[in-house]
Design a protein around this motif. Structure first.
Motif, mmCIF file in Angstrom:
data_model
loop_
_atom_site.group_PDB
_atom_site.id
_atom_site.type_symbol
_atom_site.label_atom_id
_atom_site.label_comp_id
_atom_site.label_asym_id
_atom_site.label_seq_id
_atom_site.Cartn_x
_atom_site.Cartn_y
_atom_site.Cartn_z
ATOM 1 N N MET A 253 12.471 -13.826 7.714
ATOM 2 C CA MET A 253 12.974 -12.704 8.505
ATOM 3 C C MET A 253 12.991 -11.419 7.677
ATOM 4 O O MET A 253 12.574 -10.361 8.146
ATOM 5 N N MET A 254 13.488 -11.522 6.440
ATOM 6 C CA MET A 254 13.501 -10.349 5.553
ATOM 7 C C MET A 254 12.081 -9.834 5.333
ATOM 8 O O MET A 254 11.826 -8.628 5.354
ATOM 9 N N ALA A 255 11.156 -10.781 5.106
ATOM 10 C CA ALA A 255 9.772 -10.393 4.863
ATOM 11 C C ALA A 255 9.167 -9.707 6.083
ATOM 12 O O ALA A 255 8.393 -8.751 5.942
ATOM 13 N N SER A 256 9.524 -10.179 7.265
ATOM 14 C CA SER A 256 9.018 -9.554 8.490
ATOM 15 C C SER A 256 9.440 -8.097 8.565
ATOM 16 O O SER A 256 8.636 -7.217 8.903
ATOM 17 N N ILE A 257 10.690 -7.828 8.204
ATOM 18 C CA ILE A 257 11.205 -6.454 8.243
ATOM 19 C C ILE A 257 10.577 -5.608 7.150
ATOM 20 O O ILE A 257 10.097 -4.488 7.401
ATOM 21 N N TYR A 258 10.548 -6.134 5.935
ATOM 22 C CA TYR A 258 10.043 -5.348 4.803
ATOM 23 C C TYR A 258 8.541 -5.105 4.913
ATOM 24 O O TYR A 258 8.049 -4.022 4.577
ATOM 25 N N ARG A 259 7.810 -6.118 5.361
ATOM 26 C CA ARG A 259 6.362 -5.940 5.504
ATOM 27 C C ARG A 259 6.062 -4.903 6.580
ATOM 28 O O ARG A 259 5.158 -4.072 6.416
ATOM 29 N N GLU A 260 6.822 -4.935 7.664
ATOM 30 C CA GLU A 260 6.630 -3.938 8.720
ATOM 31 C C GLU A 260 6.985 -2.543 8.216
ATOM 32 O O GLU A 260 6.324 -1.562 8.572
ATOM 33 N N LEU A 261 8.019 -2.434 7.379
ATOM 34 C CA LEU A 261 8.360 -1.148 6.784
ATOM 35 C C LEU A 261 7.198 -0.618 5.948
ATOM 36 O O LEU A 261 6.841 0.568 6.036
ATOM 37 N N LEU A 262 6.604 -1.494 5.156
ATOM 38 C CA LEU A 262 5.463 -1.091 4.327
ATOM 39 C C LEU A 262 4.308 -0.605 5.192
ATOM 40 O O LEU A 262 3.679 0.419 4.898
ATOM 41 N N LEU A 263 4.025 -1.327 6.272
ATOM 42 C CA LEU A 263 2.947 -0.915 7.180
ATOM 43 C C LEU A 263 3.280 0.410 7.857
ATOM 44 O O LEU A 263 2.401 1.260 8.046
ATOM 45 N N GLU A 264 4.545 0.602 8.208
ATOM 46 C CA GLU A 264 4.971 1.853 8.845
ATOM 47 C C GLU A 264 4.792 3.035 7.897
ATOM 48 O O GLU A 264 4.352 4.120 8.311
ATOM 49 N N ILE A 265 5.118 2.842 6.627
ATOM 50 C CA ILE A 265 4.920 3.901 5.633
ATOM 51 C C ILE A 265 3.439 4.288 5.573
ATOM 52 O O ILE A 265 3.083 5.471 5.515
ATOM 53 N N GLY A 266 2.571 3.277 5.607
ATOM 54 C CA GLY A 266 1.136 3.550 5.591
ATOM 55 C C GLY A 266 0.667 4.265 6.843
ATOM 56 O O GLY A 266 -0.148 5.192 6.772
ATOM 57 N N ARG A 267 1.180 3.834 7.992
ATOM 58 C CA ARG A 267 0.788 4.481 9.250
ATOM 59 C C ARG A 267 1.199 5.950 9.276
ATOM 60 O O ARG A 267 0.531 6.783 9.903
ATOM 61 N N CYS A 268 2.286 6.276 8.592
ATOM 62 C CA CYS A 268 2.766 7.659 8.544
ATOM 63 C C CYS A 268 2.028 8.498 7.509
ATOM 64 O O CYS A 268 2.288 9.710 7.390
ATOM 65 N N GLY A 269 1.139 7.865 6.723
ATOM 66 C CA GLY A 269 0.391 8.603 5.709
ATOM 67 C C GLY A 269 1.098 8.699 4.376
ATOM 68 O O GLY A 269 0.836 9.613 3.594
ATOM 69 N N PHE A 270 2.020 7.781 4.094
ATOM 70 C CA PHE A 270 2.750 7.727 2.828
ATOM 71 C C PHE A 270 3.478 9.040 2.507
ATOM 72 O O PHE A 270 3.265 9.644 1.452
#
Length: 278
Positions: free
Chosen positions: A236-253
């Motif tokens: 569950m933690m990994a699901s949240i953290y991995r999605e956060l990482l992907l969101e940062i990338g989608r926003c252009g870092f």
């Protein structure tokens, strides 16, 4: 407050993604992981609370080493240690890992830069890999491979934190991005401090994010089928953290100019979905 209440308050106050997953655990395991998390928060805050007084921070950390020793001797004083002590034998929580967490926090007083990834990986093991091992045991690990999974997952979490907090850390005088990789991409410490969101910086962050995503994949490849059910909180933690990482990338870092985060509703949705689907 009673010791467990103190830990609960400390964990809830942090607003961390980790706290979301605790709520799905049986009460005994939930108390144990909450006490462990409260300990991690307490020692982690010391370095930030003494930005211009490293001597004071070291004395505080030494105080926590004594607290750990006293707990394993059966005479805990601090409420966090009082809350954690009943779980030490039940979940095989070894003293060396708690000591290593404190050592990792002290590294923040001694090092402001990391020459290469091997140096950074050592730091990440102290502040995150050890926590992963202890958490996996609390969750109910039964296989040796599960410890390897937990270490890799802790590394992935910490790299995600580093990517998210690049701007905040640079403002505090700390740079966790490996110096040799910054040189390859043509990004300087001054670029970070002056919040220059250049194309070179974005390429550097894409490289870091790809590495972190690789560690998530490596972690889950190591997790034995026999422990997948018990390790659902970590998933569950990994699901949240991995999605956060992907969101940062989608926003252009945009991590030099703002902190990217997920809403509480989104965190709960990801946690619930991971709990149901594994």
């Amino acid at each position: 407050m009673l010791p467990d209440q103190y830990c609960q308050h400390k964990a809830a106050k942090s607003g961390s993604s980790f706290y979301v997953s605790f709520r799905f655990l049986p009460s005994e395991r939930r108390r144990a992981i909450t006490a462990l998390y409260a300990f991690c928060r307490e020692v982690d805050d010391i370095v930030d609370d003494f930005p211009s007084d490293p001597g004071g921070a070291r004395r505080k950390l030494d105080g926590w080493r004594r607290e750990i020793a006293d707990m394993y001797a059966g005479r805990p004083d601090h409420p966090i240690m009082q809350a954690l002590m009943p779980h030490l034998e039940v979940y095989s929580l070894e003293k060396k890992y708690l000591d290593a967490i404190v050592d990792g926090m002290e590294m923040d007083l001694e090092k402001k830069r990391y020459g290469d990834f091997s140096e950074l990986e050592r730091y990440c093991w102290h502040v995150a890999g050890t926590v992963g091992i202890l958490a996996a045991r609390i969750f109910g690990a039964t296989r040796r491979k599960t410890q390897e999974y937990a270490e890799k997952l802790g590394l992935a979490f910490q790299l995600t934190n580093i990517i998210r907090d690049v701007g905040e850390d640079a403002a505090r005088g700390r740079v966790y991005l490996p110096a040799d990789e910054m040189n390859v991409f043509g990004v300087s410490v001054n670029d970070l401090r002056n919040r220059r969101q250049t194309s070179a910086f974005r390429e550097l962050m894409q490289f870091q994010a790809k590495r972190a995503l690789g560690f998530y994949d490596e972690a889950f490849a190591l997790l034995p089928d026999q422990d997948r059910l018990s390790q659902k909180p970590g998933i569950m933690m990994a699901s949240i953290y991995r999605e956060l990482l992907l969101e940062i990338g989608r926003c252009g870092f945009p991590v030099l100019i703002k902190r990217v985060s997920l809403t509480k509703v989104r965190k709960f949705w990801l946690a619930w979905k991971a709990w149901v689907n594994g």
